[in-house]
Design an enzyme around this catalytic site. Sequence first.
Site, PDB file in Angstrom:
ATOM      1  N   LYS A   1       0.820  -1.213   0.000  1.00  0.00           N
ATOM      2  CA  LYS A   1       0.000   0.000   0.000  1.00  0.00           C
ATOM      3  C   LYS A   1       0.859   1.271   0.000  1.00  0.00           C
ATOM      4  O   LYS A   1       2.065   1.221   0.263  1.00  0.00           O
ATOM      5  CB  LYS A   1      -0.924  -0.041   1.216  1.00  0.00           C
ATOM      6  CG  LYS A   1      -1.958  -1.180   1.167  1.00  0.00           C
ATOM      7  CD  LYS A   1      -2.907  -1.062   2.354  1.00  0.00           C
ATOM      8  CE  LYS A   1      -3.992  -2.119   2.316  1.00  0.00           C
ATOM      9  NZ  LYS A   1      -4.957  -1.921   3.434  1.00  0.00           N
TER      10      LYS A   1
ATOM     11  N   TYR B   1     -12.645  -1.580  -3.149  1.00  0.00           N
ATOM     12  CA  TYR B   1     -13.098  -1.624  -1.749  1.00  0.00           C
ATOM     13  C   TYR B   1     -14.615  -1.436  -1.621  1.00  0.00           C
ATOM     14  O   TYR B   1     -15.083  -1.031  -0.553  1.00  0.00           O
ATOM     15  CB  TYR B   1     -12.357  -0.578  -0.925  1.00  0.00           C
ATOM     16  CG  TYR B   1     -10.934  -0.991  -0.583  1.00  0.00           C
ATOM     17  CD1 TYR B   1     -10.687  -2.044   0.303  1.00  0.00           C
ATOM     18  CD2 TYR B   1      -9.834  -0.332  -1.127  1.00  0.00           C
ATOM     19  CE1 TYR B   1      -9.399  -2.442   0.614  1.00  0.00           C
ATOM     20  CE2 TYR B   1      -8.524  -0.722  -0.805  1.00  0.00           C
ATOM     21  CZ  TYR B   1      -8.324  -1.773   0.061  1.00  0.00           C
ATOM     22  OH  TYR B   1      -7.040  -2.166   0.386  1.00  0.00           O
TER      23      TYR B   1
ATOM     24  N   PHE C   1     -15.061   4.692   7.301  1.00  0.00           N
ATOM     25  CA  PHE C   1     -13.705   5.010   6.835  1.00  0.00           C
ATOM     26  C   PHE C   1     -13.536   4.877   5.318  1.00  0.00           C
ATOM     27  O   PHE C   1     -12.429   5.025   4.802  1.00  0.00           O
ATOM     28  CB  PHE C   1     -12.674   4.127   7.557  1.00  0.00           C
ATOM     29  CG  PHE C   1     -12.889   2.639   7.390  1.00  0.00           C
ATOM     30  CD1 PHE C   1     -12.451   1.979   6.256  1.00  0.00           C
ATOM     31  CD2 PHE C   1     -13.523   1.896   8.379  1.00  0.00           C
ATOM     32  CE1 PHE C   1     -12.647   0.612   6.093  1.00  0.00           C
ATOM     33  CE2 PHE C   1     -13.722   0.520   8.226  1.00  0.00           C
ATOM     34  CZ  PHE C   1     -13.281  -0.116   7.085  1.00  0.00           C
TER      35      PHE C   1
ATOM     36  N   ARG D   1      -2.439 -14.230   5.183  1.00  0.00           N
ATOM     37  CA  ARG D   1      -3.045 -13.435   6.267  1.00  0.00           C
ATOM     38  C   ARG D   1      -2.228 -13.591   7.552  1.00  0.00           C
ATOM     39  O   ARG D   1      -2.070 -12.635   8.309  1.00  0.00           O
ATOM     40  CB  ARG D   1      -4.498 -13.864   6.503  1.00  0.00           C
ATOM     41  CG  ARG D   1      -5.459 -13.597   5.347  1.00  0.00           C
ATOM     42  CD  ARG D   1      -5.787 -12.156   5.085  1.00  0.00           C
ATOM     43  NE  ARG D   1      -6.340 -11.447   6.210  1.00  0.00           N
ATOM     44  CZ  ARG D   1      -7.073 -10.322   6.106  1.00  0.00           C
ATOM     45  NH1 ARG D   1      -7.334  -9.794   4.904  1.00  0.00           N
ATOM     46  NH2 ARG D   1      -7.510  -9.710   7.163  1.00  0.00           N
TER      47      ARG D   1
ATOM     48  N   THR E   1      -5.332  -6.472  11.035  1.00  0.00           N
ATOM     49  CA  THR E   1      -5.613  -5.219  10.321  1.00  0.00           C
ATOM     50  C   THR E   1      -5.006  -4.017  11.052  1.00  0.00           C
ATOM     51  O   THR E   1      -4.409  -3.137  10.429  1.00  0.00           O
ATOM     52  CB  THR E   1      -7.141  -5.023  10.198  1.00  0.00           C
ATOM     53  OG1 THR E   1      -7.704  -6.185   9.593  1.00  0.00           O
ATOM     54  CG2 THR E   1      -7.474  -3.786   9.385  1.00  0.00           C
TER      55      THR E   1
ATOM     56  N   ARG F   1       2.687  -6.296   8.920  1.00  0.00           N
ATOM     57  CA  ARG F   1       2.029  -5.098   9.436  1.00  0.00           C
ATOM     58  C   ARG F   1       2.688  -4.621  10.737  1.00  0.00           C
ATOM     59  O   ARG F   1       2.834  -3.415  10.958  1.00  0.00           O
ATOM     60  CB  ARG F   1       0.532  -5.351   9.606  1.00  0.00           C
ATOM     61  CG  ARG F   1      -0.197  -5.285   8.256  1.00  0.00           C
ATOM     62  CD  ARG F   1      -1.623  -5.748   8.337  1.00  0.00           C
ATOM     63  NE  ARG F   1      -2.390  -5.390   7.151  1.00  0.00           N
ATOM     64  CZ  ARG F   1      -3.593  -5.879   6.875  1.00  0.00           C
ATOM     65  NH1 ARG F   1      -4.176  -6.746   7.703  1.00  0.00           N
ATOM     66  NH2 ARG F   1      -4.241  -5.490   5.789  1.00  0.00           N
TER      67      ARG F   1
ATOM     68  N   ASN G   1      -1.890   0.463   6.602  1.00  0.00           N
ATOM     69  CA  ASN G   1      -1.383  -0.767   7.209  1.00  0.00           C
ATOM     70  C   ASN G   1      -0.535  -1.622   6.272  1.00  0.00           C
ATOM     71  O   ASN G   1      -0.495  -2.844   6.392  1.00  0.00           O
ATOM     72  CB  ASN G   1      -2.526  -1.559   7.854  1.00  0.00           C
ATOM     73  CG  ASN G   1      -3.588  -1.965   6.859  1.00  0.00           C
ATOM     74  OD1 ASN G   1      -3.459  -1.706   5.669  1.00  0.00           O
ATOM     75  ND2 ASN G   1      -4.630  -2.624   7.343  1.00  0.00           N
TER      76      ASN G   1
ATOM     77  N   HIS H   1      -2.224  -5.294   1.650  1.00  0.00           N
ATOM     78  CA  HIS H   1      -3.530  -5.948   1.527  1.00  0.00           C
ATOM     79  C   HIS H   1      -3.295  -7.439   1.359  1.00  0.00           C
ATOM     80  O   HIS H   1      -2.332  -7.851   0.724  1.00  0.00           O
ATOM     81  CB  HIS H   1      -4.264  -5.408   0.288  1.00  0.00           C
ATOM     82  CG  HIS H   1      -5.487  -6.212  -0.064  1.00  0.00           C
ATOM     83  ND1 HIS H   1      -6.691  -6.009   0.554  1.00  0.00           N
ATOM     84  CD2 HIS H   1      -5.665  -7.245  -0.936  1.00  0.00           C
ATOM     85  CE1 HIS H   1      -7.577  -6.875   0.058  1.00  0.00           C
ATOM     86  NE2 HIS H   1      -6.984  -7.631  -0.846  1.00  0.00           N
TER      87      HIS H   1
ATOM     88  N   GLU I   1      -9.966 -10.362  -7.079  1.00  0.00           N
ATOM     89  CA  GLU I   1      -9.015  -9.256  -6.934  1.00  0.00           C
ATOM     90  C   GLU I   1      -7.845  -9.391  -7.909  1.00  0.00           C
ATOM     91  O   GLU I   1      -7.378  -8.397  -8.483  1.00  0.00           O
ATOM     92  CB  GLU I   1      -8.520  -9.200  -5.488  1.00  0.00           C
ATOM     93  CG  GLU I   1      -9.638  -8.789  -4.527  1.00  0.00           C
ATOM     94  CD  GLU I   1      -9.294  -8.930  -3.052  1.00  0.00           C
ATOM     95  OE1 GLU I   1     -10.166  -8.611  -2.219  1.00  0.00           O
ATOM     96  OE2 GLU I   1      -8.159  -9.353  -2.714  1.00  0.00           O
TER      97      GLU I   1
HETATM   98  P1  IDP Z   1      -7.996  -6.278   6.073  1.00  0.00           P
HETATM   99  O1  IDP Z   1      -7.194  -5.425   5.105  1.00  0.00           O
HETATM  100  O2  IDP Z   1      -7.152  -6.747   7.230  1.00  0.00           O
HETATM  101  O3  IDP Z   1      -8.718  -7.408   5.390  1.00  0.00           O
HETATM  102  P2  IDP Z   1     -10.572  -4.933   6.229  1.00  0.00           P
HETATM  103  O4  IDP Z   1     -11.468  -4.956   7.426  1.00  0.00           O
HETATM  104  O5  IDP Z   1     -10.959  -5.720   5.030  1.00  0.00           O
HETATM  105  O6  IDP Z   1      -9.101  -5.325   6.736  1.00  0.00           O
HETATM  106  O7  IDP Z   1     -10.409  -3.399   5.831  1.00  0.00           O
HETATM  107  C1  IDP Z   1      -9.849  -3.037   4.576  1.00  0.00           C
HETATM  108  C2  IDP Z   1      -8.881  -1.904   4.795  1.00  0.00           C
HETATM  109  O8  IDP Z   1      -9.604  -0.747   5.245  1.00  0.00           O
HETATM  110  C3  IDP Z   1      -7.829  -2.117   5.897  1.00  0.00           C
HETATM  111  O9  IDP Z   1      -6.726  -2.888   5.466  1.00  0.00           O
HETATM  112  C4  IDP Z   1      -7.444  -0.705   6.239  1.00  0.00           C
HETATM  113  O10 IDP Z   1      -6.558  -0.134   5.269  1.00  0.00           O
HETATM  114  C5  IDP Z   1      -8.796   0.010   6.154  1.00  0.00           C
HETATM  115  N1  IDP Z   1      -9.474   0.050   7.457  1.00  0.00           N
HETATM  116  C6  IDP Z   1     -10.061  -0.975   8.124  1.00  0.00           C
HETATM  117  N2  IDP Z   1     -10.599  -0.579   9.282  1.00  0.00           N
HETATM  118  C7  IDP Z   1     -10.339   0.766   9.364  1.00  0.00           C
HETATM  119  C8  IDP Z   1     -10.650   1.769  10.348  1.00  0.00           C
HETATM  120  O11 IDP Z   1     -11.270   1.510  11.393  1.00  0.00           O
HETATM  121  N3  IDP Z   1     -10.213   3.030  10.067  1.00  0.00           N
HETATM  122  C9  IDP Z   1      -9.540   3.354   8.919  1.00  0.00           C
HETATM  123  N4  IDP Z   1      -9.239   2.443   7.974  1.00  0.00           N
HETATM  124  C10 IDP Z   1      -9.629   1.163   8.192  1.00  0.00           C
HETATM  125 MG    MG Z   2     -10.214  -7.347   3.987  1.00  0.00          MG
END
Ligand code: IDP
Ligand code: MG
Length: 140
Positions: free
Chosen positions: A11, A51, A59, A87, A93, A104, A114, A117, A128
């Site tokens: 990212k 997304y 967010f 993962r 996350t 991460r 973070n 992805h 994807e």
């Molecule tokens: P993941 O990437 O671990 O699968 P997801 O819940 O699918 O997590 O969320 C997608 C992306 O959205 C995260 O990787 C992160 O960049 C962003 N994200 C998730 N939760 C938050 C939040 O609470 N605040 C801001 N960004 C968030």
């Molecule tokens: Mg996800």
Amino acid sequence: MAGNRTFTMIKPDATGAGHTGKIIDKIIDAGFSIKAMKWAQLSKAQAQEFYVVHSERPFYGELVEYMTSAPIVAAILEKDNAVEDFRTLIGATNPAEAAEGTIRKMFATSIAANAVHGSDSDDNAKIEGEFHFASTEVTA
Ligand code: IDP
Ligand code: MG
């Protein structure tokens, strides 16, 4: 049976901080082989579509803005049990909750920024990967 491919993006926070090479090294050291890879700038429309499952989350706007703020590296990776093992390699996350040694934990700066992805299922890995790569760009 679990599939053997997953999809990742390095990212904008990580590409911008110069962590791309170190992250690719960790991915290869963990036993993944690269089937496709490219450096790319996501458009707003691409980030919104990628997304879209999060479009109702508070967010979403911040996430789309962040993902278009600098280039990303997109890749299709192969390994037994690829989705789950990747993962595990990237960690939670929220980097504050990510296990020691995960990508991460090492490179992410916040829950939004973070570093990487990782697909969350075999079905999404396929969707994807096909979103980012033509079949002619993916090696056997
Ligand atoms: P993941 O990437 O671990 O699968 P997801 O819940 O699918 O997590 O969320 C997608 C992306 O959205 C995260 O990787 C992160 O960049 C962003 N994200 C998730 N939760 C938050 C939040 O609470 N605040 C801001 N960004 C968030
Ligand atoms: Mg996800």
